[in-house]
Design a protein around this motif. Structure first.
Motif, short mmCIF file in Angstrom:
data_model
loop_
_atom_site.label_atom_id
_atom_site.label_comp_id
_atom_site.label_asym_id
_atom_site.label_seq_id
_atom_site.Cartn_x
_atom_site.Cartn_y
_atom_site.Cartn_z
N GLY A 215 100.27 -46.02 -42.17
CA GLY A 215 99.01 -45.40 -42.54
C GLY A 215 98.79 -45.44 -44.02
N LEU A 216 97.83 -44.65 -44.45
CA LEU A 216 97.49 -44.55 -45.87
C LEU A 216 98.17 -43.33 -46.47
CD1 LEU A 216 95.74 -45.37 -48.34
CD2 LEU A 216 93.93 -43.92 -47.38
N VAL A 217 98.82 -43.54 -47.59
CA VAL A 217 99.51 -42.45 -48.27
C VAL A 217 99.27 -42.58 -49.77
CG1 VAL A 217 101.69 -43.73 -48.40
CG2 VAL A 217 101.72 -41.22 -48.47
N GLN A 218 99.21 -41.45 -50.44
CA GLN A 218 99.02 -41.48 -51.89
C GLN A 218 100.32 -41.83 -52.60
OE1 GLN A 218 97.35 -37.69 -53.02
NE2 GLN A 218 95.28 -38.33 -52.50
N PRO A 219 100.23 -42.37 -53.79
CA PRO A 219 101.46 -42.63 -54.55
C PRO A 219 102.30 -41.36 -54.69
CG PRO A 219 99.59 -43.69 -55.58
CD PRO A 219 99.04 -42.86 -54.48
N VAL B 36 101.42 -50.16 -43.95
CA VAL B 36 101.60 -49.04 -44.87
C VAL B 36 100.80 -49.35 -46.13
CG1 VAL B 36 103.22 -47.78 -46.31
CG2 VAL B 36 103.85 -48.40 -43.96
N THR B 37 99.87 -48.47 -46.47
CA THR B 37 99.05 -48.65 -47.66
C THR B 37 99.27 -47.46 -48.58
OG1 THR B 37 97.38 -49.88 -46.40
CG2 THR B 37 96.72 -48.99 -48.53
N VAL B 38 99.68 -47.76 -49.80
CA VAL B 38 99.92 -46.70 -50.78
C VAL B 38 98.83 -46.81 -51.85
CG1 VAL B 38 101.58 -45.65 -52.33
CG2 VAL B 38 102.38 -46.96 -50.34
N SER B 39 97.96 -45.84 -51.86
CA SER B 39 96.81 -45.91 -52.77
C SER B 39 96.24 -44.52 -52.96
CB SER B 39 95.74 -46.83 -52.19
OG SER B 39 94.57 -46.82 -53.00
#
Length: 124
Positions: free
Chosen positions: A10-14, A120-123
């Motif tokens: 999923g999308l997760v913040q740095p 996995v998206t880190v943004s």
């Protein structure tokens, strides 16, 4: 025949965390080694971590050591990759893999069975 199904991407913040799951089919799933790899767009698939099934011994790529852990639930035939302090350059499709024969398991070609991958998206 072994089938692997990943989930948990999923999308997760740095700086955030995710836990990926890899569920294996088969009542008597006993691989020699389970591995985790990742592949970013335009890049080669790279080793992240591996677990030797017999004793649970784990080994990690230097870039993730100390931040990622691997665990398993034998009853569920499931392996987990816990990722902490994720960074944008770790955005990739993450794959789990299994190999029944003896291997160091550090290269993609060491594995016979692969899951479909989870993004996995880190943004921010």
């Amino acid at each position: 025949q072994v089938q692997l199904v990943e989930s948990g991407g999923g999308l997760v913040q740095p700086g955030g965390s995710l836990r990926l799951s890899c569920a294996a089919s088969g009542r008597t799933f006993r691989p020699y080694v389970m591995g985790w790899f990742r592949q970013a767009p335009g890049k080669e698939r790279e080793f992240v971590a591996r677990m030797r099934w017999s004793d649970g011994y784990t080994y990690f790529a230097g870039s993730v050591r100390g931040r990622f852990t691997v665990s398993r639930d034998n009853a569920k035939n499931t392996v987990y990759l816990r990722m902490n302090n994720l960074q944008p350059n770790e955005t990739a499709v993450y794959y789990c893999a299994a190999e029944m024969g003896a291997t160091y398991g550090l290269r993609p070609e060491d594995y016979t069975y692969w899951g479909q991958g989870t993004q996995v998206t880190v943004s921010s």
